[in-house]
Design a protein around this motif. Structure first.
Motif, short mmCIF file in Angstrom:
data_model
loop_
_atom_site.label_atom_id
_atom_site.label_comp_id
_atom_site.label_asym_id
_atom_site.label_seq_id
_atom_site.Cartn_x
_atom_site.Cartn_y
_atom_site.Cartn_z
N ASP A 39 0.78 -1.25 0.00
CA ASP A 39 0.00 0.00 0.00
C ASP A 39 0.81 1.30 0.00
O ASP A 39 1.74 1.44 0.80
CB ASP A 39 -0.87 0.08 1.26
N GLN A 44 4.07 0.69 2.38
CA GLN A 44 4.30 -0.55 3.10
C GLN A 44 5.50 -1.25 2.48
O GLN A 44 5.50 -1.51 1.27
CB GLN A 44 3.05 -1.44 3.00
N ARG A 76 -7.65 -1.18 11.32
CA ARG A 76 -6.37 -0.64 10.86
C ARG A 76 -6.57 0.40 9.77
O ARG A 76 -7.66 0.61 9.29
CB ARG A 76 -5.48 -1.77 10.34
N ASP A 77 -5.47 1.01 9.38
CA ASP A 77 -5.36 1.89 8.21
C ASP A 77 -6.06 3.25 8.39
O ASP A 77 -6.98 3.59 7.65
CB ASP A 77 -5.88 1.20 6.94
#
Ligand code: FRU
Length: 703
Positions: free
Chosen positions: A285, A301, A401-402
């Protein structure tokens, strides 16, 4: 003695016939039953397993046909398996072990005088992992001559709640890995570590001043090296670093780690020219996309130590034109082994709401998921070069997450849109609000989305008075609607622009001219044989436009792409206005002027009576099937309706990919592609078609 279970060396069965040094087999679990071993509970089944059990990942690495595998009836079963007493008569006990890594719960214990003196678990403590058994060894010389028993334990009932064991042997030589250390004075910038894809993964710790400075997993090469990766030691120059890992006796891996002031070369003929790839290792990502002081920041990432996913760091690259990227040192490191830095976003905190600003320039704030802690923030006062973790992290704790952070002017609040999982409700995106990026209050939730959300407003047809909001997920599906500072109210069905190798896209924050610019991960675009893997997609500008079907989002390569190909001065407009493609005739020969493998091509097609158009770019065909209205390239396909009998396509070709934009960006496709030549050809089948004004821009990057 039962033939199914060989237990040598039990009490009186001393071994006068064996040479003093020979290995002594304790158990190989080749029989139908466990024989003289005592079983409790139901985890171990009626006898040794013959390899993999139902619903289990493939169990490998055991010897012969049988092994202890406590996955009998799944992870929820428990029990113990205890050996008869035996005499310790060699320096080591070697055994194969796999399964769960739960101390005291999925383990094998050595018991001497009623006490557990040695214990080992399998390697897995999280989803994924491997059912491979590996050698381990205990030094048991301290108990030489004593009576001992072995106990294999499975008391765990959830994920990886089982243990696998095989081939337990007493020996004077150690099998498997043991702790090795090497000290180095840091007189150079980088530690260089050789990697072999598929080699056993080693957990490496770099210890400085008694503390773990870096911890990572790496497929350390023995002789055969695929590529060399680096660990940046600039922050600890002048100190001593101790490299610590577990290696088998005969390993030369530790000795082949070196230290240098130069990084291994990045150039490769296969490296994409204007799509971002990392020098080394894996990427996924895009993270923390933000524009600041003339630089487009692309964090991502990153596994700096391997070709596959793992060791999640935030890599960092900057660009001044969105096409040429310079990789900078890693921005955010995992905090500890297993506490990785997962995806997130970044913003410029112009008003210093966080209070983290310390220099003249604004402070940058990154929000990321720490897999061990929750949603965390970090700040940078040096244009994203170095980051400091907030000392009160995490700022949001939930299952998910994220975090994507945006400034919401109407409520004068920061908003966090974050992927969220909770019991008994559908997974979705939760919204939090904050005055200062540190204290967050949950304000709403939308169901039906998965991973890596994005949230942004866009004017419809360029009219700021007609603004709508877009909520976007990792798979590229989006909703159009309203965002009131608390939650999202949808006005559309789930829509989609991108198809093919495209995932986890994100848009830039703080773009000065207000453009909404998106980069995605070209998921699955691989570079076999290269030291890097996966690429980012071309930056596109997103817009909302009215269409006969309603308001839709469009994606179009940023203007910098066209500007770049024009700057090269050799954009090839074929001097063709209308080229009739006669049914079944390949027109490649008619367009000999095109000889490019890095290109930005614009084509318009009048479909007329044709049934199928095939355009081949550098060896890769793109097919439009007129009847089904499908545009197909490699494994990707998307429905594209012609407009007034015409199809317009823009195709961008690089060393690793083709990106296709149909009907001015209504639909986009990203696929992996390796140019096999520099040609272009086109043909129509089932009838005639016309190619109008083809235009090829040369994207060859000039130094
Ligand atoms: C999406 C994703 C994210 C996560 C990251 C880990 O591709 O699974 O949800 O943060 O990758 O690398």
């Amino acid at each position: 003695m039962p033939k199914y279970l060989v237990i040598l060396l039990m009490g009186l069965m001393a071994t006068p016939l064996l040479a003093d040094d020979a290995d002594l087999l304790i158990a190989d679990f080749e029989g139908e039953t466990y024989g003289t071993w005592k079983v409790t509970g139901d985890a171990f089944g009626p006898g040794p397993a013959r390899g993999t059990l139902p619903n289990q990942m493939s169990v490998e690495g055991f010897e012969g046909k049988g092994l202890v595998n406590s996955f009998f009836n799944g992870d929820r079963t428990t029990g113990t398996l205890t050996s008869p007493e035996f005499k310790i008569d060699r320096k080591f006990i070697n055994f194969l072990i796999g399964g769960g890594k739960h101390d005291g719960q999925t383990c094998i214990n050595l018991i001497v005088e009623g006490k557990i003196v040695r214990t080992s678990t399998g390697p897995n403590d999280r989803p994924g992992g491997t059912e491979r058994l590996d050698w381990q060894a205990w030094d048991v010389s301290a108990w030489n001559g004593k009576a001992a028993t072995l106990q294999i334990v499975d008391l765990a009932t959830s994920g990886w709640g089982h243990i696998n064991v095989d081939q337990i042997v007493q020996s004077n030589s150690r099998r498997g890995s043991h702790l090795v250390q090497r000290e180095l004075l840091v007189e150079h910038d980088y530690l260089l570590l050789p990697v072999k894809n598929g080699a056993p993964k080693r957990q490496v710790k770099l210890v400085v001043d008694g503390k773990a400075f870096r911890e990572f997993e790496i497929e350390l090469a023995e002789k055969d090296v695929d590529f060399v990766v680096s660990a940046d030691l600039r922050r600890v120059r002048g100190k001593t670093v101790t490299i610590e890992t577990m290696l088998p006796d005969q390993s030369v891996a530790l000795a082949s780690i070196s230290i240098s002031d130069t990084l291994p070369a990045a150039e490769s003929e296969r490296r994409p020219r204007f799509h971002f790839t990392s020098r080394r290792g894996w990427l996924n990502d895009p993270n923390g996309l933000v524009y600041f002081l003339g630089e487009w920041h692309l964090f991502y990432q990153h596994n700096p130590y391997g070709w596959n996913w793992g060791n999640m760091h935030w890599g960092h690259a900057v660009s001044r034109d969105l096409l040429h990227w310079e990789e900078l040192p890693t921005a955010i490191y995992p905090r500890a082994w297993g506490d990785w830095a997962f995806s997130g976003s970044a913003v410029v905190d112009e008003r210093n709401t966080s209070g983290f600003k310390s220099g003249d320039d604004s402070v940058l704030i990154a929000a990321y998921t720490s897999t061990g802690r929750g949603e965390c923030i970090a700040f940078s006062n040096d244009r994203g070069r170095t980051w400091t973790d907030y000392d009160k992290n995490p700022v949001v704790k939930h299952a998910g997450r994220d975090p994507k952070i945006i400034w919401h002017a109407p409520t004068q609040r920061w908003i966090m849109a974050v992927y969220d999982e909770r019991p008994k409700v559908e997974r979705g995106i939760a919204f939090y609000s904050s005055p200062n990026l540190k204290e967050w209050t949950e304000t709403g939730r939308v169901e039906g989305f998965y991973e890596c959300p994005d949230l942004f407003p866009l004017p419809v047809d360029g009219n700021p008075a007609k603004q709508q909001w877009v909520l976007y997920g990792a798979d590229g599906k989006y909703l159009i609607g309203d965002f009131d500072g608390k939650t999202f109210h949808k006005k559309s069905s789930l829509l989609q622009i991108w198809h093919g190798n495209f995932y986890a896209a994100q848009t830039f924050s703080d773009v000065p001219d207000g453009r909404r610019i998106q980069i995605g991960w070209g998921q699955g675009i691989t570079f076999p044989g290269q030291p890097f893997n996966q690429q980012m997609t071309i930056p596109v500008e997103l817009t909302l436009r009215s269409t006969p079907e309603g308001v839709r989002m469009f994606a179009w390569p940023v203007k910098e792409v066209a500007a770049h190909s024009e700057r090269q001065g050799i954009a090839t407009t074929l001097s063709i206005d209308r080229l009739t493609l006669l049914d079944g005739l390949r027109a490649g020969i008619l367009v000999p002027t095109v000889s490019l493998d890095l290109f930005d091509a614009n084509l318009e097609l009048e479909l007329q009576s044709s049934q199928k158009i095939t355009m081949t770019f550098c060896g890769t065909p793109i097919v439009y099937d007129v009847k089904s209205q499908k545009l197909i390239c490699q494994q990707a396909s998307a429905t594209v309706k012609p407009i007034n009998g015409r199809l317009s396509l823009r195709v961008i070709g690089d060393r690793g990919s083709l990106e296709i934009f149909a009907n001015q960006g209504e639909t986009a496709i990203s696929v992996g592609h390796t140019p096999t030549d520099k040609g272009f050809s086109i043909r129509a089948d089932g009838g005639n078609a016309v190619l109008l004004r083809p235009n090829f821009g040369d994207m060859q990057a000039k130094p």
